[in-house]
Design a protein around this motif. Structure first.
Motif, PDB file in Angstrom:
ATOM      1  N   THR A  34       0.838  -1.193   0.000  1.00 46.85           N
ATOM      2  CA  THR A  34       0.000   0.000   0.000  1.00 46.85           C
ATOM      3  C   THR A  34       0.873   1.242   0.000  1.00 46.85           C
ATOM      4  N   SER A  58      -2.501   5.652  -1.251  1.00 48.38           N
ATOM      5  CA  SER A  58      -3.056   4.486  -1.928  1.00 48.38           C
ATOM      6  C   SER A  58      -3.359   3.409  -0.893  1.00 48.38           C
ATOM      7  N   GLY A  60      -4.595   0.326  -1.884  1.00 48.49           N
ATOM      8  CA  GLY A  60      -4.507  -0.984  -2.521  1.00 48.49           C
ATOM      9  C   GLY A  60      -3.081  -1.479  -2.648  1.00 48.49           C
ATOM     10  N   GLN A  63      -0.627  -2.008  -7.244  1.00 47.21           N
ATOM     11  CA  GLN A  63      -1.079  -0.906  -8.098  1.00 47.21           C
ATOM     12  C   GLN A  63      -0.076  -0.713  -9.230  1.00 47.21           C
ATOM     13  N   THR A  68      -3.310   5.494  -9.674  1.00 44.85           N
ATOM     14  CA  THR A  68      -4.011   4.792  -8.598  1.00 44.85           C
ATOM     15  C   THR A  68      -3.771   5.448  -7.242  1.00 44.85           C
TER      16      THR A  68
END
Length: 162
Positions: A34, A58, A60, A63, A68
């Motif tokens: 992340t 971020s 996620g 990526q 993102t």
């Protein structure tokens, strides 16, 4: 039958990397964590994962593009790279506001004008600043409470807010 060329070996996809030689499948490709992204195919180290820039975060993993990284919303700023949550974006202090997306510095937060105040943090526009009530005035910039509004002296009046 066996593979004959280096090109027969598939690269790990964007957002991942692998330090393993001789990997037989994509499970050897590890996700960038992340707060990071990685655009290139075939990355070979976690250092290939780039940090999301200041002013963004971020949540996620894996990526594959800087797009993102999510921009901090107006009324907030974030000075550090690689942040991982919206809560990492700090609110502008009470008495200030910022209409800017992706702000990286607290200096992006502008002070409310004289004759106004703002008691809440994270505001986004000059219209969020509250005018001092009629009969009062203030010379303070960036005031965060109504107590800065001073009553007009005896024999004087002020008919408008702000």
């Amino acid at each position: 039958l066996g593979r004959a060329a280096w090109a027969d070996c598939l690269p790990c996809w964007g957002g991942t990397y692998s330090t393993a030689a001789g990997a037989a499948n994509a499970s050897a490709c590890r996700a960038c964590g992340t707060g990071k992204y990685q655009q290139d195919l075939g990355a070979t180290a976690s250092a290939d994962c780039k940090l999301c820039p200041p002013g963004s975060y971020s949540t996620g993993t894996a990526q594959n593009d800087s797009a993102t990284c999510v921009a901090c919303q107006p009324g907030r700023y974030q000075p550090s790279p690689g942040r991982t949550a919206a809560s990492d974006c700090k609110p502008c202090r009470a008495g200030t506001y910022s209409p800017v997306f992706n702000a990286t510095m607290e200096q992006t937060c502008a002070a409310c004008d004289e004759g106004t105040y703002q008691p809440r943090a994270g505001m986004t526009a000059p219209s969020d600043c509250v005018g001092c009530p009629p009969g009062t005035y203030s010379t303070a910039l960036g005031a965060n409470r109504s107590a800065v509004c001073t009553p007009c002296a005896s024999g004087r009046f002020q008919p408008t807010a702000g």
